[in-house]
Each structure stands twice: as C-alpha cells, then as structure tokens.
Enzyme design. Structure first.
Site, PDB file in Angstrom:
ATOM      1  CE1 TYR A  84      46.382  39.754  36.218  1.00 20.56           C
ATOM      2  CE2 TYR A  84      47.941  40.962  37.566  1.00 20.56           C
ATOM      3  CZ  TYR A  84      47.095  40.904  36.480  1.00 20.56           C
ATOM      4  OH  TYR A  84      46.961  41.995  35.660  1.00 20.56           O
ATOM      5  CG  ASN A 116      36.981  40.487  30.466  1.00 22.30           C
ATOM      6  OD1 ASN A 116      35.925  40.110  29.959  1.00 22.30           O
ATOM      7  ND2 ASN A 116      37.008  41.301  31.502  1.00 22.30           N
ATOM      8  CB  CYS A 175      39.937  41.993  33.748  1.00 28.40           C
ATOM      9  SG  CYS A 175      39.627  43.140  32.413  1.00 28.40           S
ATOM     10  CD  GLU A 179      35.001  49.109  40.406  1.00 34.48           C
ATOM     11  OE1 GLU A 179      35.394  48.295  41.278  1.00 34.48           O
ATOM     12  OE2 GLU A 179      34.715  48.768  39.251  1.00 34.48           O
TER      13      GLU A 179
END
Length: 163
Positions: free
Chosen positions: A91, A114, A122, A159
């Site tokens: 953050y 978001n 995010c 990912e």
C-alpha cells in the site's frame, strides 16, 4: 446500462458498460437478478475475464468510462492499471506511485472503492509484511472476510503461473 454476466471460479461477475465503455464490474456470491442487456463492451469484458481465469490473458484491453468517479479516485485507478501482471506491491508503494508516500491508508480506501476489480488489479496490493489483510472482491460487505482473502490469494496465485 448494458450488462453481461457469468459464473466464474470466484463467484458471479457482471460487466456494466455504456456507449462509452466499461464503468463497473460487479462481483458477488449470488446470481444477479436482473437479466443481461449486452453490448459489445460488456460481452468483450466477459470474454477477456474468462481468458484471464484460464491463464490465456495477462493484460486487459477494454475501453473504460471513469467519468462518473472523482478525479482523485480516477488517479488512484490509473495507477492501479500500471501494476504489471504477476507483480505485488505494498500500500505504501501504491501511495508513492500515486504521488504521496504517506497516503497508504487512502490507497487502501481506493482499493476498496475500485469499481473494476481484476481489470484494475487492486488484488496486487498487500501489506508491508506481505500479508493479505483486506480484499473486497466478491463481497463488499466485509473486506476482512476470510473468503475474500482467499479470493485475493487465488488471484495472486493465478498470476504466478506462466502464460
């Protein structure tokens, strides 16, 4: 308003668009009650998200319409859009990229607000110690819900696989 929806590995998702572009990705654990009224953007959004979930896409290419959001939120969202696939930042780093290293709390609020989760990633933002403490994806009511945290971990793990 145009919508396309589908059931994903993480819950029900609905792309919300207008004639300009995509402005929202609703995500919940129950089916949507309203029937879809699709356009090209909403259909393409769902197509790209399905490819993302199947590890066939790492970068979304969609027209966005962020005109109904505040300039500050749009700036936060723009920074989110620059975080590469597979990267994870804190953050504090997110706040630094936004322009104020001392705005880590505001960075967290921007993630919570978001309107385009996954597309503007995010989930790639974590605590300084690397822990996953908050995530609103799939259930906006409680970002500390353990199921939300599991969805964030699932996306980060997705990912980490090669495409």
């Amino acid at each position: 308003m145009y919508t396309s929806s589908f059931y994903s590995p993480l819950g029900f998702m609905r792309a919300c668009s207008n004639d300009t572009g995509l402005y929202g990705l609703d995500w919940q654990q129950m089916p949507f009650k309203k029937a879809n009224q699709e356009n090209d953007v909403s259909r393409e959004t769902i197509k790209q998200i399905k490819h993302y979930f199947n590890s066939q896409l790492s970068t979304f290419s969609l027209p966005l319409d962020l005109s109904s959001y505040s300039p500050a939120l749009v700036k936060w969202l723009s920074v989110l859009g620059t975080i590469p696939f597979g990267d994870v930042i804190t953050y504090k780093e997110f706040a630094k990229r936004w322009g104020n290293i001392n705005a880590a709390r505001a960075a967290g609020q921007a993630c919570r607000r978001n309107p385009l989760p996954i597309i503007l990633p995010c989930h790639r933002i974590v605590q300084a110690d690397g822990k996953f403490d908050n995530y609103s994806g799939g259930n906006n009511a409680n970002p500390r819900n353990p199921n939300n945290i599991k969805r964030k971990q699932w996306l980060i793990a997705l990912e980490s696989k090669p495409i």
